[in-house]
Write an enzyme that holds these catalytic residues in place. Structure first.
Site, PDB file in Angstrom:
ATOM      1  N   GLU A 135     -12.450   0.621   6.903  1.00 33.41           N
ATOM      2  CA  GLU A 135     -12.165   2.052   6.860  1.00 33.41           C
ATOM      3  C   GLU A 135     -12.061   2.539   8.307  1.00 33.41           C
ATOM      4  OE1 GLU A 135     -11.550   4.403   4.735  1.00 33.41           O
ATOM      5  OE2 GLU A 135     -11.830   3.348   2.856  1.00 33.41           O
ATOM      6  N   GLU A 270       1.254   8.747  -7.438  1.00 33.16           N
ATOM      7  CA  GLU A 270       0.232   7.706  -7.390  1.00 33.16           C
ATOM      8  C   GLU A 270      -0.651   7.736  -8.636  1.00 33.16           C
ATOM      9  OE1 GLU A 270      -2.262   8.052  -3.933  1.00 33.16           O
ATOM     10  OE2 GLU A 270      -2.933  10.073  -4.438  1.00 33.16           O
ATOM     11  N   ARG A 283      -9.493  10.693  -8.054  1.00 37.21           N
ATOM     12  CA  ARG A 283      -9.058   9.362  -7.657  1.00 37.21           C
ATOM     13  C   ARG A 283      -8.289   8.719  -8.802  1.00 37.21           C
ATOM     14  NH1 ARG A 283     -13.451   6.653  -3.829  1.00 37.21           N
ATOM     15  NH2 ARG A 283     -11.724   5.189  -3.649  1.00 37.21           N
ATOM     16  N   LEU A 284      -7.861   7.509  -8.592  1.00 35.75           N
ATOM     17  CA  LEU A 284      -6.942   6.897  -9.546  1.00 35.75           C
ATOM     18  C   LEU A 284      -7.661   5.869 -10.393  1.00 35.75           C
ATOM     19  CD1 LEU A 284      -4.135   6.485  -6.912  1.00 35.75           C
ATOM     20  CD2 LEU A 284      -4.438   8.365  -8.519  1.00 35.75           C
ATOM     21  N   ASP A 389      -2.356  -0.015  -1.430  1.00 34.42           N
ATOM     22  CA  ASP A 389      -3.535   0.546  -0.752  1.00 34.42           C
ATOM     23  C   ASP A 389      -4.588  -0.533  -0.492  1.00 34.42           C
ATOM     24  OD1 ASP A 389      -4.965   2.578   0.401  1.00 34.42           O
ATOM     25  OD2 ASP A 389      -5.504   3.585  -1.482  1.00 34.42           O
ATOM     26  N   GLU A 392      -8.948  -3.720   3.183  1.00 35.59           N
ATOM     27  CA  GLU A 392      -9.918  -3.805   4.293  1.00 35.59           C
ATOM     28  C   GLU A 392     -11.341  -4.123   3.849  1.00 35.59           C
ATOM     29  OE1 GLU A 392      -8.717  -1.047   3.119  1.00 35.59           O
ATOM     30  OE2 GLU A 392      -7.221  -0.200   4.469  1.00 35.59           O
ATOM     31  N   ARG A 439      -1.645   0.635   4.673  1.00 36.70           N
ATOM     32  CA  ARG A 439      -2.428   1.071   5.821  1.00 36.70           C
ATOM     33  C   ARG A 439      -3.201  -0.110   6.415  1.00 36.70           C
ATOM     34  NH1 ARG A 439      -7.925   4.224   3.620  1.00 36.70           N
ATOM     35  NH2 ARG A 439      -8.825   2.320   2.777  1.00 36.70           N
ATOM     36  N   ASP A 456      -5.485   7.664   6.325  1.00 36.85           N
ATOM     37  CA  ASP A 456      -5.966   8.889   5.673  1.00 36.85           C
ATOM     38  C   ASP A 456      -6.430   9.937   6.667  1.00 36.85           C
ATOM     39  OD1 ASP A 456      -5.577   7.323   3.442  1.00 36.85           O
ATOM     40  OD2 ASP A 456      -7.705   6.913   3.135  1.00 36.85           O
ATOM     41  N   HIS A 521       2.063  14.093   0.718  1.00 37.98           N
ATOM     42  CA  HIS A 521       0.868  13.684  -0.021  1.00 37.98           C
ATOM     43  C   HIS A 521       0.110  14.950  -0.393  1.00 37.98           C
ATOM     44  CE1 HIS A 521      -2.583  11.488  -1.404  1.00 37.98           C
ATOM     45  NE2 HIS A 521      -2.237  10.353  -0.844  1.00 37.98           N
TER      46      HIS A 521
END
Lengths: 664, 664
Positions: A135, A270, A283-284, A389, A392, A439, A456, A521
């Site tokens: 992050e 999204e 969130r998704l 997405d 990381e 990202r 972000d 976005h």
């Protein structure tokens, strides 16, 4: 130009072309090896790493034999370096060694650019940059209240060097580049100008050196080395891509924006897989298939959009929510990464929900995700792209199919993830047409990922996590070979009552208009933040900027061709085209959009005028006023909303196009 | 008990008494040497140190000859250890070495107490403690807004390990103690229970080991080693010392407080030298002589107070304001520390005013400060004591008379400063009568300084910088041999609208009543903070507590005698007297006030009841209710304002005294 080893009294020198990069002497050794064990502390993608160092031994003794050096300490041979194929191949002569330090030759005033996608500093001189994908932090500046609050409440404040996409590669202003061929944790320490030090938590396979007479040539070499993207398809840069996550209302809102006059070539929803509400925001639902309740008849709807020249994009990431059906499917097939100490899936906490990790080191799992998930559930119903997405978060205490150490797999993960996406696209013959954007990154991500996105940002103008970080991200990632970059128009992270202002949205529209991809976005908290269609003035300004963006398409098409041919990024450091003007070397808040445009987006609130440095050797015209400026100096111009500070070369082949845009 | 060296297969063991402290083997070395150079960053006494490490070499090879070990790496002899006089004498065999690391034997659950005066943790297990005297930080907890604000605005937030008085000494619960005889930066790293590591930024002269059957005996040994204080004079513990800095109004306010019934034996006016107003608050004018304008006829006034049994105290520190006369005198005599690169005094920024540093490594300068400044200007006009402030700020890039390295002189400074004060007191034959108190310290400070004070707490109940830190400070400093400790009644630091509440002042009065010295402080911003005489209820409560304090004098006198005889501190860890009750080992928020009182001050706001652990093997009576509790358990009692949770042994020789206090 070659890499050469020269024996010297008491040691040796290593040159990249004509540049002395390593000077090793018995009384001033450049190479050290040792052993350590990492302390790893992780909370939701925020990593806190420290070395528990056992030994660090100076390799004072060097025995040179042709292109090979055996380095010893106290008579014990510990490291062999072989100069071949433009690199130093490294070999540990004691299997207990797992640390290497290299001091390079540094000069006062030397600049060190790159390090992957760096959000705070393009020139890394004077600072220390750990290379560990994570992050990027929220706030990223210990002097801000936002960072403090995030550190206190979520350990997520971050710092200037945190990034989703690190890469152990730098370009020196002495006209060479260095890359460490490792996925281990590494660190570039440029705090001492006269002794830059690279630290690697393994004995890396190779330390690669690149040299060229011109910076642009160095970038081209890196682009070749790390992978050159396919050209961006015209649909992706010819109009705006609207980011809406409002279920079927997304279509209605898109129609309203188009009706207002916007040039739109894509719709990005999204939430195509459904929503999950958490305290961070909406969130998704991480089970990768169209959600019929939220998007009924999506396949047919996409086909209708495509008929109108509008592509549809979605969202995916490499995790599977444990309450989804794909998790069960993957777990039963043995496709999930396991715990070290138990034969059960490793579960990652993503903040109020848990997920399994698809184990991409298992070829069958990678193929399953590419074909069964992305192929069948996304491409086959007509998606033309998606946000790919994350990548990381791979824990270091995970058990992987190929037996690799989590400390080495962690940084490799983003590129593996990119590869799975690219494989899916290729399986449907959509390479160069479908566009996914990431990202997360690491060495080699560009070989697979056609488009980066800057992560972000906070919905503000803050120095280390606001709109301005997008420019540095584009510059740095471009320098290590990534041609295509863009950002969330409007920013993403809205926390602690920090919400979008109309001014921020409009300034970001201006920045995005001069990016290859202009994608909006709604952010993490759409309901409490202003949206493009939530204010007439904001919408009108966005419409105007989409027209600018669309009008630039012929020029951008030209830049895409150039990128494919040379590896030069579209948004790039001024010194790539104007290297002989040293005034360009330190510019980090502007970019050259190709050779012919200088873009200096307004990245502060309340600005009425703005400054831009214009490279020497050309005459530049202000896009909006047509006023001419001689390059080699800073120009000051009025910068009202709607007129982002942009300048074009008077002698550009696209001068007439630019002039028409400014006059529109 | 002795320190012994035992040869073993592939290495050696070192025992303190029967305790294995060091286990060195070729494949698991305990000793490492190396070289590094420090990065030093300092802002107003807040230090940010980092090592630039060149080498760290494991000393795998050990050749033992009697009581001597020669340690080598790769055949090179690097370190000689000689066991003699209860210590390991260390000798570098290569002059380039300036780092040493020692891994000691650690056990799960082992406790490590001490480290000088530690404000946040008495037991250092599980954490890392750098030993470097400095400002202790304001807030000292990265999760608090106070710390954030101080870090952001003044780099002064600090952390749990920052202290004015570090000391590289610990006591292990395995019943041994270890002391590193060094003034270099060092670090005790207790994060790994099985491998504590000590790091020293030189090859220290000695690593001393102590062993005993009982913890109390260990403390006695340390007190003997580091210096045992003279007994505290009766005037200092028989009544309160009022801290007022209000010019001649101080006398009027004192009279009002006495008239209210308070037992007062001292008046402390730190503004005796005059004031200077800064943004931090009212500060003092650092030119050490009575300010006639603010305190007319002070000598005579002091004599009058003395006739009434009230002593007068002042303030001094080792710096000289450049706008004072003593600075000029010292500079002309060559008594000031110099810049490294110029023959001019080194100037230290103290926040809106600048000072020179009296160079105590110059015997003539030390004598001048002791005789001419403290002797003539303070003792000779009748002062009976003072705050001997600071001592932590010595810059590392300073040129000293004796040529010593600033990195080694920095930690030595507090003890040098204490010695100058003690010399002044001795020169007027006032040892054991005049009392100065210090916050700064290092090894050996107790040989000179008769009384510690816990530094500049925030005026609040915060965990790491509020009232409660005073208890941990007393416990830890007591364990390394300091018998006498006290604090600023009411706290000191008031910043960012954080001000004293009546409750805080009253709880602090309760804590101070059960300390050897009950001294109040007006704080850094007297005008915006409540004072003892600013509220009738607060004053009445203070009066009552001074009576408790005065009534305890016979018991405290007994404790002072005990301290002189045994080295045991007055306020001490419960396990010193009750070692066989393991329930006492982890108690850090209470103290035994001698063997017969258990004091558990209320250190949280809003408490109506409180818990206290009472040691096994005795019956305890609650001071206020007389209720009896069997030891070996936690007692819960009502704890209203005015009844601090205190318990006495039913069988104490002072039981009648305690009972009368509780019944008063």
């Amino acid at each position: 130009m070659s890499v050469r080893l020269h024996a010297a009294e008491g040691g040796f020198d290593i040159f990249a072309g004509d540049v002395l990069v390593i000077r090793h002497r018995a009384d001033a050794p450049a190479l050290f090896v040792g052993a350590g064990s990492p302390r790893v502390d992780m909370y939701r993608g925020n990593y806190f790493l420290e070395d528990k160092l056992a030994e660090r031994v100076a390799l004072r003794e060097a025995a040179i034999d042709g292109d090979r050096v055996i380095l010893s300490a106290g008579g014990r041979a510990l490291l062999a370096l072989t100069v071949r194929d433009g690199a130093l191949a490294c070999e540990a002569l004691d299997p207990a060694l797992n640390r290497l330090w290299l001091s390079t030759v540094g000069e006062a005033g030397e600049r060190f650019w790159g390090g992957g996608e760096q959000l705070s500093y393009v020139d890394m001189a004077g600072r220390r940059f750990p290379m560990w994908t994570s992050e990027p932090g929220i706030g990223r500046d210990k002097s801000t209240l936002m960072t403090f609050q995030c550190d206190r409440d979520h350990r997520s404040g971050g710092d200037y060097w945190n990034t989703n996409y690190p890469q152990p590669t730098y370009l020196s202003s002495r006209r060479y580049a260095l890359h460490v061929d490792t996925t281990a944790y590494s660190c570039f320490d440029f705090r001492d100008a006269d002794a830059p030090e690279i630290e690697v938590w393994e004995i890396p396979a190779r330390i690669e050196l690149f040299a060229a007479d011109r910076f642009a040539s160095l970038v081209g070499q890196l682009s070749t080395r790390f992978g050159r993207q396919p050209q961006l398809p015209a649909w992706a840069f010819s109009g705006a891509i609207l980011g809406l996550k409002d279920g079927t209302r997304s279509f209605e809102r898109m129609e309203k924006i188009i009706a207002a006059g916007a040039e739109v070539t894509g719709l990005w929803c999204e939430d195509w897989i459904g929503l999950r509400v958490t305290s961070f925001g909406k969130r998704l639902f991480w089970d990768w298939k169209a959600n019929d309740a939220r998007y009924p008849n999506l396949k047919q709807k996409i086909a209708e959009l495509n008929d109108r020249g509008i592509r549809f994009m979605g969202y995916v990431n490499p995790y599977l929510a444990i309450d989804g059906t794909q998790y069960v499917e993957a777990a039963e097939a043995g496709y999930l990464a396991l715990k070290l100490d138990a034969d059960e899936p490793y579960i990652v906490d993503f903040g109020e929900f848990d997920c399994g990790i698809v184990d991409f080191t298992n070829p069958a799992a990678a193929e399953w995700f590419a074909d069964r998930v992305i192929g069948r559930e996304m491409l086959d119903i007509g998606l033309s792209g998606w946000m790919a997405d994350f990548g990381e978060y791979l824990p270091t205490d995970v058990r992987l199919h190929d037996g690799s150490d989590g400390m080495l797999a962690h940084n490799a993960w983003p590129t593996l993830w990119a590869e799975v996406n690219a494989r899916a696209v290729a399986s449907r013959s959509k390479t160069g047409d479908a566009v996914f954007f990431m990202r997360a990154g690491f060495t080699g991500v560009g070989a697979h990922c056609p488009l980066l996105w800057a992560g972000d940002q906070c919905v503000d103008f803050s120095r280390h996590d606001g709109i301005g970080t997008v420019i540095r991200a584009a510059l740095s990632s471009g320098l290590v070979g990534n041609a295509y970059h863009h950002s969330d128009l409007g920013g993403y992270t809205s926390l602690y009552d920090n919400v979008r202002t109309p001014e921020l949205l409009m300034r970001w529209s201006e920045l995005s208009a001069f990016s290859p991809v202009m994608r909006s976005h709604e952010g993490n908290r759409p309901d409490s933040n202003l949206q493009l269609d939530g204010d007439d003035a904001v919408l009108a300004h966005f419409v105007a900027m989409t027209k600018v963006h669309a009008a630039l398409a012929p020029y951008v098409a030209h830049l895409c061709e150039e990128a494919a041919a040379t590896g030069l990024p579209l948004q790039r450091a001024l010194f790539l085209d104007y290297e002989d003007d040293a005034g360009c070397w330190g510019v980090e808040t502007q970019f050259a959009y190709g050779r012919d445009l200088i873009v200096a987006p307004v990245i502060e609130a309340g600005a009425e005028r703005w400054h831009a440095y214009l490279p020497a050797g050309a005459e530049w015209r202000h896009l909006w006023s047509g006023e001419a400026f001689v390059g080699g100096a800073t120009a000051e111009v009025a910068a009202p909303i709607g007129q982002p500070p942009v300048f074009y070369r008077s002698d550009s082949a696209f001068a007439a196009l630019f002039a028409s845009i400014g006059a529109a």
